[in-house]
Design a protein around this motif. Structure first.
Motif, PDB file in Angstrom:
ATOM      1  N   GLU A 179       0.824  -1.211   0.000  1.00 40.03           N
ATOM      2  CA  GLU A 179       0.000   0.000   0.000  1.00 40.03           C
ATOM      3  C   GLU A 179       0.856   1.259   0.000  1.00 40.03           C
ATOM      4  O   GLU A 179       0.528   2.253  -0.650  1.00 40.03           O
ATOM      5  CB  GLU A 179      -0.933  -0.017   1.220  1.00 40.03           C
ATOM      6  CG  GLU A 179      -1.867   1.154   1.314  1.00 40.03           C
ATOM      7  CD  GLU A 179      -3.028   1.060   0.328  1.00 40.03           C
ATOM      8  OE1 GLU A 179      -3.826   2.009   0.289  1.00 40.03           O
ATOM      9  OE2 GLU A 179      -3.126   0.045  -0.399  1.00 40.03           O
ATOM     10  N   LYS A 180       1.971   1.235   0.718  1.00 37.54           N
ATOM     11  CA  LYS A 180       2.847   2.406   0.827  1.00 37.54           C
ATOM     12  C   LYS A 180       3.900   2.445  -0.276  1.00 37.54           C
ATOM     13  O   LYS A 180       4.812   3.286  -0.247  1.00 37.54           O
ATOM     14  CB  LYS A 180       3.537   2.407   2.194  1.00 37.54           C
ATOM     15  CG  LYS A 180       2.577   2.567   3.371  1.00 37.54           C
ATOM     16  CD  LYS A 180       3.285   2.489   4.704  1.00 37.54           C
ATOM     17  CE  LYS A 180       4.206   3.687   4.917  1.00 37.54           C
ATOM     18  NZ  LYS A 180       4.790   3.682   6.279  1.00 37.54           N
ATOM     19  N   ASN A 181       3.778   1.511  -1.250  1.00 35.85           N
ATOM     20  CA  ASN A 181       4.735   1.432  -2.361  1.00 35.85           C
ATOM     21  C   ASN A 181       6.166   1.181  -1.882  1.00 35.85           C
ATOM     22  O   ASN A 181       7.135   1.610  -2.517  1.00 35.85           O
ATOM     23  CB  ASN A 181       4.692   2.709  -3.214  1.00 35.85           C
ATOM     24  CG  ASN A 181       3.387   2.843  -3.953  1.00 35.85           C
ATOM     25  OD1 ASN A 181       2.706   1.854  -4.229  1.00 35.85           O
ATOM     26  ND2 ASN A 181       3.022   4.081  -4.266  1.00 35.85           N
ATOM     27  N   LEU A 182       6.290   0.480  -0.774  1.00 31.73           N
ATOM     28  CA  LEU A 182       7.616   0.143  -0.271  1.00 31.73           C
ATOM     29  C   LEU A 182       8.179  -1.090  -0.970  1.00 31.73           C
ATOM     30  O   LEU A 182       9.394  -1.270  -1.038  1.00 31.73           O
ATOM     31  CB  LEU A 182       7.560  -0.095   1.235  1.00 31.73           C
ATOM     32  CG  LEU A 182       7.120   1.113   2.077  1.00 31.73           C
ATOM     33  CD1 LEU A 182       7.056   0.725   3.541  1.00 31.73           C
ATOM     34  CD2 LEU A 182       8.068   2.282   1.874  1.00 31.73           C
ATOM     35  N   PHE A 183       7.301  -1.952  -1.440  1.00 36.68           N
ATOM     36  CA  PHE A 183       7.722  -3.101  -2.231  1.00 36.68           C
ATOM     37  C   PHE A 183       6.516  -3.622  -2.987  1.00 36.68           C
ATOM     38  O   PHE A 183       5.383  -3.159  -2.789  1.00 36.68           O
ATOM     39  CB  PHE A 183       8.359  -4.204  -1.365  1.00 36.68           C
ATOM     40  CG  PHE A 183       7.637  -4.494  -0.079  1.00 36.68           C
ATOM     41  CD1 PHE A 183       6.412  -5.142  -0.066  1.00 36.68           C
ATOM     42  CD2 PHE A 183       8.187  -4.121   1.135  1.00 36.68           C
ATOM     43  CE1 PHE A 183       5.758  -5.421   1.112  1.00 36.68           C
ATOM     44  CE2 PHE A 183       7.541  -4.391   2.327  1.00 36.68           C
ATOM     45  CZ  PHE A 183       6.312  -5.040   2.311  1.00 36.68           C
ATOM     46  N   THR A 184       6.752  -4.593  -3.844  1.00 35.22           N
ATOM     47  CA  THR A 184       5.703  -5.236  -4.625  1.00 35.22           C
ATOM     48  C   THR A 184       5.737  -6.733  -4.357  1.00 35.22           C
ATOM     49  O   THR A 184       6.604  -7.230  -3.624  1.00 35.22           O
ATOM     50  CB  THR A 184       5.901  -4.998  -6.127  1.00 35.22           C
ATOM     51  OG1 THR A 184       7.046  -5.746  -6.572  1.00 35.22           O
ATOM     52  CG2 THR A 184       6.090  -3.513  -6.441  1.00 35.22           C
TER      53      THR A 184
END
Length: 822
Positions: A439-444
């Motif tokens: 959600e926080k675009n820290l990883f996929t």
């Protein structure tokens, strides 16, 4: 004697005072005679009604003395010593005169309770809880003084029982008008000959009248003469306003049969495990015999029952009575097992005085869950696993479909509600941590995290997490790390996401047992150091199934929703359908997390391909095992329901080599299959419009890779072109261009006794080559390949990590308290 023919009386009393003359004697005494035969459908009140006479008692007393003086000479009994107390003739005549007293004008008799009012006020001793379709699933005792069921209509009572009761208690019930004169006279004569009171002559109507009026209650030494008169009067008045059917129905629902058992419904259930309409002739004879003496010894009951049975059918086999008595209670236990299948449900239902409450549970699924627990715990014999719990919730409405709080008789703590008790979560919280990172675009889902030994600085020392098998696979994708429940990658993910944001997310998901501050749990939160309840955890997983939106669960049927058939078609549905929900993360994130949890291939690293988590239909699932194998969990969902299972020991003892996949997993699989058969399984949701697919392959420096595959990304985080071969490898610290320290939500306390120069905060980037420029509350701190140093002051701060182009790559929030020495 002005009103009695002495000559006729002498003739009537001559010799043995024949039974057939006695009714005429008493009729002559009170000046009326019974009417002719009455219809079985509706008996009319007896005729001969006279005006009320205040001197009636004096006249009766005078006549009785003269009668006693005449008859006592003819009948060989001991002389009358006291007309009022010891003369059996006196008692006899008073008892029979109650019949005549019934002719007193109704103007001096209180109107009896109406049948409708009595039936409306009748309350069973148990409150019945039904499932969503009206089937009984639990009885809750609310009256400890008696045991009775709901009111049983006459047409739902076995004809065999009605015949047996009438034969035993009131043969001419449908012929007399409330008092059976012939029976009274016969009883009087029998008592006279026996020299003591051996039999009564109360008709069913008289007994019902006594039930309705406490003043007519029989004392231990019998009723007084006045009570008998009043009882006869009340019976006569009752017959004027009630039908015979209503009187008989009230009698059968009010009479005591054995101990605390009141009414035919409770007697049939408790003694024979049947509904009243299923009673046979033998069982009916036993119940009829119990009415006369509920606490009589077994031999007496069988003898009296045999008399009833033979009186109806001379060829009847009384030997069957002993067999029926031998089975008293055993059949009831089998019946009750099917009506005591949700013992922990009552506390979740609203307080009510209603005789019946409808819950959201489905009886078939409840039984399937209970049976699955019994089956698999017994298969774990010798491995010290004695307790389990199951919760199943309808995804669309939040209605709880199954709730088994314990393993019942298999446990030494069967009363404990394990579905509500806080237990250590194990790995079941990992999907929320990974979901927050996406959600926080820290990883996929394709990001590689390093699965190798490492330590995390926790201020007072180092925290060194380990995988369950103490083996490591090196770089591993988020998809594989989550599906295979690897510990070290989960800790690395938490260092990126932050403990405080993860803790806040879990609280928003409804896990109310996470009461301590985030610092209390630290990085062990990823491995389930927090205590959670099965009910709340299952509902939290339901949020993932519902696109990231969580709403309250319910044990009361909601209106406006028909996702699972049942309650919505019934009257008295409870609260409204859920109108408020909390969005934990976006629909896109929830869909990707669900896809990872449903990926059988990604589970291979830990569970292999052949495991209980593979169902006959699509489902997403996660397991968990707490420290020392004290708890294990399996939580998962399909398109219709979410099911959670806990296995362990209520005492807190460790199990012996029982994990989430071997303990809770098989139970979960059985319940999921039962739910799918009952409600359908549905299909996996179509990917949201902002989720796209890209082909990726994985590589790192030492050549270890995962197989290339199609992977799902939230739009904007995917590779730049559909044909690009994307390398998702990370450095060993798995941080990338993110803020490694301080963690988001960190609270810093300044110490005024320490020099300010020694109180600085290190700002560390996970990949200084990609991003190493810092900004605190808009103030640039410059770019530095090494960790930057920042002098804190009291306040709230936003720390941003920027790349060389000035684009933000990550941010955290800090709170600084206290002040430095000036």
């Amino acid at each position: 004697m002005s009103t009695i023919d002495k000559k006729w009386l002498n003739e009537a009393c001559n010799g043995r005072c024949k039974q057939k003359a006695v009714p005429e004697i008493f009729a002559m005494l009170v000046g009326w005679a019974p009417r002719a035969h009455h219809s079985r459908e509706r008996a009319q009140p007896l005729g001969g009604q006279r005006a009320a006479d205040p001197t009636l008692s004096k006249k009766i007393s005078a006549n009785l003395r003269e009668i006693c003086g005449i008859c006592v000479k003819k009948i060989r009994v001991r002389p009358c010593k006291s007309f009022a107390k010891t003369c059996f003739v006196w008692r006899l005549v008073w008892r029979c005169l109650a019949i005549g007293a019934a002719t007193v004008s109704v103007s001096v008799i209180a109107a009896p309770t109406t049948y409708e009012a009595l039936r409306a006020a009748y309350a069973p001793s148990d409150r019945i809880i039904t499932d969503r379709n009206g089937a009984t699933i639990q009885r809750i005792r609310v009256d400890d003084k008696v045991r009775r069921t709901a009111w049983t209509p006459l047409d739902e009572i076995s004809p065999a029982l009605i015949d047996a009761v009438l034969a035993s208690e009131d043969k001419r019930f449908f012929e007399h008008g409330g008092v059976d004169l012939r029976a009274a006279a016969s009883a009087a004569l029998g008592n006279l000959r026996a020299g003591s009171a051996q039999r009564g002559a109360s008709s069913i109507s008289m007994q019902v009248a006594a039930m309705l009026d406490a003043s007519l209650t029989r004392a231990s030494d019998g009723r007084t003469a006045q009570q008998k008169i009043d009882q006869a009067q009340a019976a006569w008045a009752l017959e004027r306003t009630w039908t015979k059917q209503q009187i008989l129905e009230t009698y059968l629902n009010s009479v005591f049969f054995r101990g605390e058992i009141q009414g035919v419904g409770a007697a049939a259930e408790q003694l024979f495990g049947k509904a009243p309409h299923g009673l046979n002739a033998v069982e009916s004879a036993l119940l009829a015999a119990l009415i006369r003496a509920p606490q009589a010894p077994r031999a007496t009951v069988e003898r009296r029952a045999c008399e009833v049975l033979k009186g109806q059918d001379a060829s009847a086999d009384c030997a069957m009575l002993a067999y029926a008595v031998d089975r008293w209670g055993s059949a009831a236990k089998l019946r009750y097992e099917g009506e005591f299948i949700a013992p922990h449900i009552a506390k979740y239902l609203p307080k009510s005085t209603a005789k019946t409450q409808t819950s959201t549970l489905d009886r078939n699924l409840q039984l399937a869950a209970r049976d699955a627990i019994a089956k698999h715990l017994q298969q774990l014999g010798g491995r010290n696993a004695h307790d389990a719990a199951v919760v199943a919730i309808d995804n669309a409405t939040g209605e709880v479909l199954a709730y088994v709080g314990s393993s019942g008789r298999l446990s030494a703590a069967g009363e404990v509600d394990a579905a509500r008790a806080p237990r250590q979560a194990g790995s079941t919280l990992k999907p929320f941590i990974y979901g927050l990172g996406i959600e926080k675009n820290l990883f996929t889902a394709a990001t590689l995290l390093d699965d190798s030994p490492f330590s995390v600085d926790v201020g007072g020392g180092a925290y060194t997490p380990q995988n369950y098998a103490h083996e490591y696979v090196g770089p591993v994708s988020v998809r594989t790390a989550l599906a295979s429940s690897l510990n070290v990658p989960a800790i690395r993910a938490l260092t990126l996401v932050g403990v405080a944001p993860s803790h806040a997310l879990l609280r928003r998901a409804g896990l109310t047992t996470l009461n301590d501050d985030p610092e209390h749990y630290g990085f062990s939160l990823a491995l389930g150091s927090a205590d959670v309840s099965l009910l709340e955890l299952t509902n939290a997983y339901r949020a993932i199934a519902n696109g990231g939106a969580t709403s309250a669960y319910s044990f009361v049927c909601r209106s406006g929703s028909a996702a699972i058939q049942g309650c919505e078609t019934r009257a008295g549905r409870g609260g409204a359908a859920p109108t408020t929900s909390t969005q934990l993360f976006s629909d896109a994130t929830a869909w990707i997390v669900t896809d990872m949890l449903a990926d059988r291939g990604a589970r291979y690293v830990t569970f292999g391909f052949d495991n209980p988590l593979a169902l006959s239909h699509w489902a997403a699932v996660k397991t968990g095992t707490s420290k020392d194998m004290r708890d294990n969990w399996t939580i998962g969902f399909n398109a219709r329901v979410t099911v959670g299972v806990w296995v362990g020991n209520a005492s807190g003892e460790s199990m012996h080599n029982v994990t989430g996949v071997s303990g809770a997993g098989p139970i979960w699989a059985d319940v999921m299959e039962a739910a799918a058969a009952r409600f359908g399984a549905g299909r996996e949701r179509v990917a949201p419009s902002n989720v796209i697919k890209r082909r990726v392959q994985f590589a790192n420096e030492d050549g270890r890779t995962e197989a290339s595959r199609d992977e799902w990304f939230v739009r904007g985080t995917e590779p730049s072109t559909a044909t690009q071969t994307w390398i998702a490898a990370r450095e060993g610290n798995a941080a990338g261009a993110r803020i490694v320290s301080p963690a988001d939500g960190t609270i810093i306390a300044l110490d005024p006794d320490i020099p300010a120069a020694r109180q600085r905060v290190a700002l560390t980037s996970g990949d200084a080559a990609q991003a190493a420029c810092w900004e605190v509350n808009g103030e640039a701190l410059g770019c530095n390949a090494d960790a930057a140093s920042w002098q804190p002051v009291a306040g709230n701060f936003v720390v941003r990590l920027l790349d060389s182009k000035g684009e933000e790559r990550d941010r955290v929030m800090l709170i600084v308290r206290g002040k430095l020495k000036s």
